[in-house]
Design a protein around this motif. Structure first.
Motif, PDB file in Angstrom:
ATOM      1  N   TYR A  22       0.837  -1.199   0.000  1.00  0.00           N
ATOM      2  CA  TYR A  22       0.000   0.000   0.000  1.00  0.00           C
ATOM      3  C   TYR A  22       0.878   1.258   0.000  1.00  0.00           C
ATOM      4  O   TYR A  22       1.967   1.274   0.561  1.00  0.00           O
ATOM      5  CB  TYR A  22      -0.916   0.018   1.229  1.00  0.00           C
ATOM      6  CG  TYR A  22      -2.059  -0.962   1.118  1.00  0.00           C
ATOM      7  CD1 TYR A  22      -3.276  -0.595   0.543  1.00  0.00           C
ATOM      8  CD2 TYR A  22      -1.914  -2.274   1.555  1.00  0.00           C
ATOM      9  CE1 TYR A  22      -4.315  -1.503   0.420  1.00  0.00           C
ATOM     10  CE2 TYR A  22      -2.952  -3.190   1.440  1.00  0.00           C
ATOM     11  CZ  TYR A  22      -4.155  -2.793   0.866  1.00  0.00           C
ATOM     12  OH  TYR A  22      -5.181  -3.700   0.734  1.00  0.00           O
ATOM     13  N   CYS A  23       0.378   2.289  -0.667  1.00  0.00           N
ATOM     14  CA  CYS A  23       1.094   3.581  -0.741  1.00  0.00           C
ATOM     15  C   CYS A  23       2.530   3.380  -1.213  1.00  0.00           C
ATOM     16  O   CYS A  23       3.485   3.865  -0.580  1.00  0.00           O
ATOM     17  CB  CYS A  23       1.063   4.296   0.607  1.00  0.00           C
ATOM     18  SG  CYS A  23      -0.591   4.701   1.178  1.00  0.00           S
ATOM     19  N   ASN A  24       2.672   2.680  -2.327  1.00  0.00           N
ATOM     20  CA  ASN A  24       4.006   2.425  -2.864  1.00  0.00           C
ATOM     21  C   ASN A  24       4.751   3.729  -3.082  1.00  0.00           C
ATOM     22  O   ASN A  24       4.191   4.712  -3.566  1.00  0.00           O
ATOM     23  CB  ASN A  24       3.915   1.647  -4.179  1.00  0.00           C
ATOM     24  CG  ASN A  24       3.623   0.178  -3.959  1.00  0.00           C
ATOM     25  OD1 ASN A  24       3.956  -0.370  -2.921  1.00  0.00           O
ATOM     26  ND2 ASN A  24       2.989  -0.452  -4.931  1.00  0.00           N
ATOM     27  N   GLY A  25       6.008   3.723  -2.712  1.00  0.00           N
ATOM     28  CA  GLY A  25       6.835   4.908  -2.872  1.00  0.00           C
ATOM     29  C   GLY A  25       7.060   5.658  -1.577  1.00  0.00           C
ATOM     30  O   GLY A  25       7.909   6.555  -1.523  1.00  0.00           O
ATOM     31  N   TYR A  26       6.333   5.277  -0.517  1.00  0.00           N
ATOM     32  CA  TYR A  26       6.419   5.998   0.753  1.00  0.00           C
ATOM     33  C   TYR A  26       6.998   5.112   1.855  1.00  0.00           C
ATOM     34  O   TYR A  26       6.696   3.918   1.941  1.00  0.00           O
ATOM     35  CB  TYR A  26       5.046   6.519   1.171  1.00  0.00           C
ATOM     36  CG  TYR A  26       4.559   7.638   0.281  1.00  0.00           C
ATOM     37  CD1 TYR A  26       4.880   8.965   0.554  1.00  0.00           C
ATOM     38  CD2 TYR A  26       3.808   7.366  -0.861  1.00  0.00           C
ATOM     39  CE1 TYR A  26       4.451   9.991  -0.280  1.00  0.00           C
ATOM     40  CE2 TYR A  26       3.361   8.379  -1.695  1.00  0.00           C
ATOM     41  CZ  TYR A  26       3.693   9.693  -1.403  1.00  0.00           C
ATOM     42  OH  TYR A  26       3.270  10.702  -2.242  1.00  0.00           O
ATOM     43  N   VAL A  27       7.806   5.735   2.694  1.00  0.00           N
ATOM     44  CA  VAL A  27       8.468   5.035   3.789  1.00  0.00           C
ATOM     45  C   VAL A  27       7.434   4.519   4.790  1.00  0.00           C
ATOM     46  O   VAL A  27       6.523   5.242   5.191  1.00  0.00           O
ATOM     47  CB  VAL A  27       9.466   5.978   4.503  1.00  0.00           C
ATOM     48  CG1 VAL A  27       9.953   5.368   5.815  1.00  0.00           C
ATOM     49  CG2 VAL A  27      10.639   6.283   3.581  1.00  0.00           C
ATOM     50  N   GLN A  28       7.592   3.245   5.179  1.00  0.00           N
ATOM     51  CA  GLN A  28       6.804   2.680   6.262  1.00  0.00           C
ATOM     52  C   GLN A  28       7.716   2.483   7.473  1.00  0.00           C
ATOM     53  O   GLN A  28       8.931   2.344   7.335  1.00  0.00           O
ATOM     54  CB  GLN A  28       6.182   1.356   5.836  1.00  0.00           C
ATOM     55  CG  GLN A  28       5.243   1.516   4.645  1.00  0.00           C
ATOM     56  CD  GLN A  28       4.296   0.351   4.476  1.00  0.00           C
ATOM     57  OE1 GLN A  28       3.993  -0.381   5.414  1.00  0.00           O
ATOM     58  NE2 GLN A  28       3.780   0.188   3.263  1.00  0.00           N
ATOM     59  N   ALA A  29       7.118   2.485   8.656  1.00  0.00           N
ATOM     60  CA  ALA A  29       7.925   2.444   9.878  1.00  0.00           C
ATOM     61  C   ALA A  29       7.316   1.525  10.922  1.00  0.00           C
ATOM     62  O   ALA A  29       6.100   1.419  11.060  1.00  0.00           O
ATOM     63  CB  ALA A  29       8.082   3.852  10.461  1.00  0.00           C
ATOM     64  N   ASN A  30       8.215   0.851  11.656  1.00  0.00           N
ATOM     65  CA  ASN A  30       7.849   0.095  12.846  1.00  0.00           C
ATOM     66  C   ASN A  30       7.676   1.065  14.012  1.00  0.00           C
ATOM     67  O   ASN A  30       8.205   2.179  13.996  1.00  0.00           O
ATOM     68  CB  ASN A  30       8.969  -0.894  13.201  1.00  0.00           C
ATOM     69  CG  ASN A  30       9.308  -1.822  12.066  1.00  0.00           C
ATOM     70  OD1 ASN A  30       8.674  -2.845  11.884  1.00  0.00           O
ATOM     71  ND2 ASN A  30      10.340  -1.483  11.299  1.00  0.00           N
ATOM     72  N   LEU A  31       6.975   0.631  15.044  1.00  0.00           N
ATOM     73  CA  LEU A  31       6.729   1.494  16.194  1.00  0.00           C
ATOM     74  C   LEU A  31       7.041   0.771  17.495  1.00  0.00           C
ATOM     75  O   LEU A  31       6.675  -0.400  17.679  1.00  0.00           O
ATOM     76  CB  LEU A  31       5.256   1.930  16.214  1.00  0.00           C
ATOM     77  CG  LEU A  31       4.833   2.821  17.386  1.00  0.00           C
ATOM     78  CD1 LEU A  31       5.452   4.212  17.263  1.00  0.00           C
ATOM     79  CD2 LEU A  31       3.311   2.921  17.460  1.00  0.00           C
ATOM     80  N   VAL A  32       7.712   1.480  18.393  1.00  0.00           N
ATOM     81  CA  VAL A  32       7.892   1.041  19.780  1.00  0.00           C
ATOM     82  C   VAL A  32       7.556   2.233  20.671  1.00  0.00           C
ATOM     83  O   VAL A  32       8.025   3.346  20.429  1.00  0.00           O
ATOM     84  CB  VAL A  32       9.337   0.576  20.058  1.00  0.00           C
ATOM     85  CG1 VAL A  32       9.503   0.198  21.533  1.00  0.00           C
ATOM     86  CG2 VAL A  32       9.707  -0.602  19.165  1.00  0.00           C
ATOM     87  N   VAL A  33       6.724   2.011  21.677  1.00  0.00           N
ATOM     88  CA  VAL A  33       6.327   3.074  22.610  1.00  0.00           C
ATOM     89  C   VAL A  33       6.712   2.633  24.018  1.00  0.00           C
ATOM     90  O   VAL A  33       6.315   1.552  24.464  1.00  0.00           O
ATOM     91  CB  VAL A  33       4.811   3.341  22.549  1.00  0.00           C
ATOM     92  CG1 VAL A  33       4.462   4.568  23.375  1.00  0.00           C
ATOM     93  CG2 VAL A  33       4.340   3.503  21.104  1.00  0.00           C
ATOM     94  N   VAL A 106       7.278   7.843  25.106  1.00  0.00           N
ATOM     95  CA  VAL A 106       8.156   8.218  24.001  1.00  0.00           C
ATOM     96  C   VAL A 106       7.920   7.223  22.863  1.00  0.00           C
ATOM     97  O   VAL A 106       7.928   6.005  23.082  1.00  0.00           O
ATOM     98  CB  VAL A 106       9.630   8.220  24.421  1.00  0.00           C
ATOM     99  CG1 VAL A 106      10.524   8.607  23.248  1.00  0.00           C
ATOM    100  CG2 VAL A 106       9.854   9.182  25.597  1.00  0.00           C
ATOM    101  N   PHE A 107       7.712   7.744  21.656  1.00  0.00           N
ATOM    102  CA  PHE A 107       7.417   6.933  20.478  1.00  0.00           C
ATOM    103  C   PHE A 107       8.681   6.840  19.620  1.00  0.00           C
ATOM    104  O   PHE A 107       9.279   7.860  19.263  1.00  0.00           O
ATOM    105  CB  PHE A 107       6.293   7.568  19.658  1.00  0.00           C
ATOM    106  CG  PHE A 107       4.962   7.614  20.365  1.00  0.00           C
ATOM    107  CD1 PHE A 107       3.932   6.768  19.989  1.00  0.00           C
ATOM    108  CD2 PHE A 107       4.738   8.509  21.405  1.00  0.00           C
ATOM    109  CE1 PHE A 107       2.704   6.822  20.632  1.00  0.00           C
ATOM    110  CE2 PHE A 107       3.513   8.571  22.061  1.00  0.00           C
ATOM    111  CZ  PHE A 107       2.495   7.720  21.672  1.00  0.00           C
ATOM    112  N   PHE A 108       9.062   5.622  19.263  1.00  0.00           N
ATOM    113  CA  PHE A 108      10.216   5.386  18.398  1.00  0.00           C
ATOM    114  C   PHE A 108       9.709   4.835  17.062  1.00  0.00           C
ATOM    115  O   PHE A 108       9.048   3.786  17.031  1.00  0.00           O
ATOM    116  CB  PHE A 108      11.171   4.370  19.031  1.00  0.00           C
ATOM    117  CG  PHE A 108      11.801   4.832  20.310  1.00  0.00           C
ATOM    118  CD1 PHE A 108      13.073   5.405  20.308  1.00  0.00           C
ATOM    119  CD2 PHE A 108      11.142   4.691  21.529  1.00  0.00           C
ATOM    120  CE1 PHE A 108      13.669   5.836  21.488  1.00  0.00           C
ATOM    121  CE2 PHE A 108      11.725   5.108  22.710  1.00  0.00           C
ATOM    122  CZ  PHE A 108      12.996   5.689  22.691  1.00  0.00           C
ATOM    123  N   LEU A 109      10.008   5.526  15.988  1.00  0.00           N
ATOM    124  CA  LEU A 109       9.675   5.058  14.645  1.00  0.00           C
ATOM    125  C   LEU A 109      10.943   4.518  14.009  1.00  0.00           C
ATOM    126  O   LEU A 109      11.951   5.228  13.880  1.00  0.00           O
ATOM    127  CB  LEU A 109       9.088   6.199  13.818  1.00  0.00           C
ATOM    128  CG  LEU A 109       7.691   6.637  14.255  1.00  0.00           C
ATOM    129  CD1 LEU A 109       7.340   7.999  13.686  1.00  0.00           C
ATOM    130  CD2 LEU A 109       6.648   5.602  13.847  1.00  0.00           C
TER     131      LEU A 109
END
Length: 256
Positions: A22-33, A106-109
């Motif tokens: 989905y949304c090819n071309g855009y950075v995706q990110a993992n999340l840790v809170v 604190v959110f880590f991407l």
């Protein structure tokens, strides 16, 4: 859909799928809170293990809205699924984390290998989990991490079957994206990194590996979830594996 449109659907709980493709071309990110008390150690852990935990942005404490990857996006409801962890156990999966949010979080991407898949596909390298609308296969390994404070353990990898004639090309292409895991950490011979059965991934969905294909393994942003089991923190939140934050940043912004 644009990333803004996708995040809006997610916030309205109208989208509940893995975000690969989905949304090819855009950075995706993992999340840790994490609560602020553990944030400094986790940041050092990411800096010490940049391959599985490439840190793209830190958000908070005091806010849950990004300022870099998607300015103004609220990280409490713009991922399709979250995991809530207590004492090292995945207690539940939820569609938003507003009920759990506190100002000291604190959110880590962290960079995600979904971001380099566009470049592989453009080069004519087929990705079976994308073709079959599945979640990518992910496995725990015996590859050790550099421990910091309570954060200790082994790497998690994602696996993509690659035609043997295209393995070298896949390594070169993904090596241009060090901020989203970069080149593979292992090629073939899964038993050498502690994987006993490719048909039984620890996370995600299994995919068939054809006779003319080789399993190729990349460092994976699910690694922190493996580490949280060992850390046994009273409270932590992550994305559900494969259900990523989709940013407004183009993948090519991270190409070198």
């Amino acid at each position: 859909m644009t990333p803004t449109e996708l995040r809006a659907q997610i916030a309205r709980q109208m989208f509940d799928k893995p975000t690969a493709g989905y949304c090819n071309g855009y950075v995706q990110a993992n999340l840790v809170v994490l609560p602020k008390t553990h944030a400094a150690d986790f940041e050092r852990f990411c800096r010490a293990n940049p391959k599985p935990c490439p840190l793209l942005e830190m958000v908070g404490p005091g806010t849950a809205k990004t300022s870099k990857l998607a300015p103004g996006a609220d990280l409490t409801d713009t991922l399709p699924r979250y995991r809530v962890w207590r004492d090292g156990h995945n207690e539940q999966e939820v569609a938003d984390i507003k009920p759990f949010y506190t100002p000291d979080m604190v959110f880590f991407l962290l960079g995600c290998s979904f971001s380099f898949e566009e470049a592989l596909v453009k080069a004519g390298i087929r990705l079976r989990h994308v073709d079959q609308a599945k979640n990518v296969s992910m496995y725990r390994t015996n590859l050790p991490l550099v421990g910091v404070g309570p954060f200790q353990g082994e790497m998690v990898v994602s696996m993509r079957p690659i035609h043997r004639s295209q393995v070298a090309q896949a390594c070169i292409i993904t090596g241009r994206y060090p901020e989203v895991h970069g080149e593979p950490v292992h090629v073939g011979y899964p038993e050498m990194i502690g994987i006993t059965d490719l048909a039984k991934p620890d996370y995600g969905d299994p995919v068939e590996i054809m006779a003319d294909e080789i399993p190729v393994f990349w460092a994976c942003g699910v690694t922190p979830q493996n580490v949280l089991v060992n850390a046994r923190l009273p409270m932590a939140i992550t994305h559900a594996p494969g259900y990523m934050f989709v940013s407004d940043i183009k993948n090519e912004a991270y190409a070198v």
